[in-house]
Design an enzyme around this catalytic site. Structure first.
Site, PDB file in Angstrom:
ATOM      1  N   TYR A 108       8.818  -9.660  -0.895  1.00 27.34           N
ATOM      2  CA  TYR A 108       7.557 -10.242  -1.345  1.00 27.34           C
ATOM      3  C   TYR A 108       7.410 -11.659  -0.804  1.00 27.34           C
ATOM      4  O   TYR A 108       6.328 -12.061  -0.374  1.00 27.34           O
ATOM      5  CB  TYR A 108       7.471 -10.229  -2.877  1.00 27.34           C
ATOM      6  CG  TYR A 108       7.426  -8.829  -3.430  1.00 27.34           C
ATOM      7  CD1 TYR A 108       6.222  -8.125  -3.493  1.00 27.34           C
ATOM      8  CD2 TYR A 108       8.577  -8.195  -3.881  1.00 27.34           C
ATOM      9  CE1 TYR A 108       6.175  -6.828  -3.981  1.00 27.34           C
ATOM     10  CE2 TYR A 108       8.545  -6.900  -4.376  1.00 27.34           C
ATOM     11  CZ  TYR A 108       7.343  -6.220  -4.422  1.00 27.34           C
ATOM     12  OH  TYR A 108       7.302  -4.936  -4.893  1.00 27.34           O
ATOM     13  N   ASN A 131      -2.764  -2.343  -5.040  1.00 24.60           N
ATOM     14  CA  ASN A 131      -3.169  -1.744  -3.771  1.00 24.60           C
ATOM     15  C   ASN A 131      -3.866  -0.405  -4.040  1.00 24.60           C
ATOM     16  O   ASN A 131      -3.254   0.510  -4.571  1.00 24.60           O
ATOM     17  CB  ASN A 131      -1.925  -1.534  -2.896  1.00 24.60           C
ATOM     18  CG  ASN A 131      -2.208  -0.793  -1.611  1.00 24.60           C
ATOM     19  OD1 ASN A 131      -3.349  -0.582  -1.225  1.00 24.60           O
ATOM     20  ND2 ASN A 131      -1.149  -0.390  -0.942  1.00 24.60           N
ATOM     21  N   CYS A 139       2.511  -0.469   0.905  1.00 20.65           N
ATOM     22  CA  CYS A 139       3.157  -1.365  -0.065  1.00 20.65           C
ATOM     23  C   CYS A 139       4.560  -0.891  -0.406  1.00 20.65           C
ATOM     24  O   CYS A 139       5.374  -1.673  -0.894  1.00 20.65           O
ATOM     25  CB  CYS A 139       2.298  -1.510  -1.310  1.00 20.65           C
ATOM     26  SG  CYS A 139       1.840   0.032  -2.107  1.00 20.65           S
ATOM     27  N   HIS A 140       4.871   0.376  -0.107  1.00 18.53           N
ATOM     28  CA  HIS A 140       6.229   0.871  -0.363  1.00 18.53           C
ATOM     29  C   HIS A 140       7.259   0.180   0.526  1.00 18.53           C
ATOM     30  O   HIS A 140       8.446   0.226   0.236  1.00 18.53           O
ATOM     31  CB  HIS A 140       6.294   2.398  -0.187  1.00 18.53           C
ATOM     32  CG  HIS A 140       5.933   2.876   1.176  1.00 18.53           C
ATOM     33  ND1 HIS A 140       4.628   3.113   1.563  1.00 18.53           N
ATOM     34  CD2 HIS A 140       6.703   3.161   2.261  1.00 18.53           C
ATOM     35  CE1 HIS A 140       4.611   3.526   2.820  1.00 18.53           C
ATOM     36  NE2 HIS A 140       5.865   3.560   3.266  1.00 18.53           N
ATOM     37  N   GLU A 166      10.812   7.396   6.214  1.00 23.80           N
ATOM     38  CA  GLU A 166      10.657   6.500   7.363  1.00 23.80           C
ATOM     39  C   GLU A 166      12.009   6.031   7.920  1.00 23.80           C
ATOM     40  O   GLU A 166      12.067   5.153   8.758  1.00 23.80           O
ATOM     41  CB  GLU A 166       9.807   5.287   6.968  1.00 23.80           C
ATOM     42  CG  GLU A 166       8.389   5.677   6.628  1.00 23.80           C
ATOM     43  CD  GLU A 166       7.514   4.487   6.256  1.00 23.80           C
ATOM     44  OE1 GLU A 166       7.952   3.327   6.380  1.00 23.80           O
ATOM     45  OE2 GLU A 166       6.358   4.728   5.852  1.00 23.80           O
TER      46      GLU A 166
END
Length: 171
Positions: A108, A131, A139-140, A166
């Site tokens: 963050y 979001n 945002c993950h 990912e």
């Protein structure tokens, strides 16, 4: 009298639950999980005081692009036009999420620095939690400064799944 806005909604099945995809006819304006539909509707109501859903298969091709991401296409979400609503600060945070590459994470604080607000990590975290377009605005990919998974509006198990998908190596 405010006229009611028609929003197009599709529901797609995935390994992480049913995904709701909402379009205003041109741009993606919401992506959330079916078990969080009340939250999604509350966020939409801030932008569209009066709206209704019309069920539509694959609005603007967005559902196909999300499905492609879910089977491993790392580029399928890159050019989806979005309409996020929100404050100028929230929009700045949400659009900065798109600059975090597939398979990467940032904290963050790093995201706050990226938008030239280095002391705004908490405000960035709050904006992140609101979001309206999960996955597409990733945002993950934002985690705690100690590399720990922290809040995700769709639940930490989904965040973990998305990061594993990912190929992010988590501690």
């Amino acid at each position: 009298m405010v006229s009611s806005v028609k929003l197009f909604i599709d529901k797609i099945s995935s390994e992480i639950g049913t995904i709701l995809i909402v379009s205003n006819g041109e741009k993606l304006c919401a992506l959330d999980f079916a078990d969080y539909e009340p939250r999604m509707c509350k966020l939409l109501q801030k932008r569209y005081p009066s709206f209704y859903f019309q069920e539509t298969k694959n609005p603007q091709g967005f559902s196909s692009l999300v499905k492609a991401y879910l089977i491993g296409d790392r580029y399928s979400l890159e050019n989806i036009p979005v309409d996020t609503g929100g404050t100028p600060f929230q929009q700045q945070v949400w659009l900065a999420l798109q600059t975090i590459p597939w398979g990467s994470t940032i904290s963050y604080g790093q995201l706050a620095a990226k938008i030239n607000k280095p002391t705004a990590a908490r405000a960035v975290g709050l904006a992140n939690s609101l979001n309206p377009i999960a996955i597409v605005l990733p945002c993950h990919r934002v985690i705690g400064s100690n590399n720990v998974l922290t809040g995700y509006a769709g639940g930490l198990e989904r965040k973990r799944w998305l990061l594993n998908h990912e190929m992010v190596i988590l501690p």
